[in-house]
Write an enzyme that holds these catalytic residues in place. Sequence first.
Site, short mmCIF file in Angstrom:
data_model
loop_
_atom_site.label_atom_id
_atom_site.label_comp_id
_atom_site.label_asym_id
_atom_site.label_seq_id
_atom_site.Cartn_x
_atom_site.Cartn_y
_atom_site.Cartn_z
N ASP A 85 0.66 0.38 -2.14
CA ASP A 85 -0.24 -0.49 -2.08
C ASP A 85 -1.27 0.04 -3.23
O ASP A 85 -1.60 -1.30 -3.86
CB ASP A 85 -0.79 -0.75 -0.79
CG ASP A 85 -1.79 -1.91 -0.60
OD1 ASP A 85 -1.50 -2.90 -1.18
OD2 ASP A 85 -3.11 -1.81 -0.47
N ASP A 89 -1.69 -1.95 -6.84
CA ASP A 89 -2.82 -3.01 -7.05
C ASP A 89 -3.63 -2.53 -8.39
O ASP A 89 -3.97 -3.39 -9.23
CB ASP A 89 -4.05 -2.76 -6.03
CG ASP A 89 -3.78 -3.53 -4.65
OD1 ASP A 89 -2.80 -4.25 -4.62
OD2 ASP A 89 -4.61 -3.17 -3.67
#
Length: 211
Positions: A85, A89
Amino acid sequence: MLDRYAIKVIKAPLDYSAKQLDNAGLSANQVTLIGFFIGLSAIPFLAFQQYHVALALILLNRTFDGLDGALARRQGCSDFGGYLDIVCDFIFYSGIVLGFALASPEQNAVAANVLIWTFMGTGSSFLTFAIMAAKRNIDNTVYPHKSLYYLGGLTEGTETIATFVLFCLFPQHFAMLALIFAALCSVTTVTRILAAKATFADDKAPTNTSA
């Protein structure tokens, strides 16, 4: 700065949507990757100055970014999921700025480079603090649901996305907006370094006593 408040607003709809995705058999990592590739697809639209399409893709990416966390909390968080994640990002954030540089190199390239430079500061100060906090078993009481220590600041995810929205709505002012946000990112980096100094300053390097 605003993430803690934004989370309270979006938690209920994200939890409901995550339940539906869980019932459909999707994993949190699959949602992360779907959102990531949706976000990357905004770059060519930015390059060709299709800003409204790019904005829709950026917002969709951020929706998936919220959903993967809600889904992970239902299915069980994993270290790799948290790692994936964060990596997606940061690639997404810098990719959006790249898209604006490609859209108008003469006007936007310098400001885009300055902003990505300050992203390096916010990113490295964030991740390095998380590593040191994990080493010391320091828990984050503000964001206990995060997979790693989430050190806040003046420019967090909410502020970044709000800035991206402004970029898309007012692309002719990208350079000015990017430099303003870069300045705010620099403040975030400095405050995080000061927080690290206050938190870790008592850590003394071992003395080599060997002859």
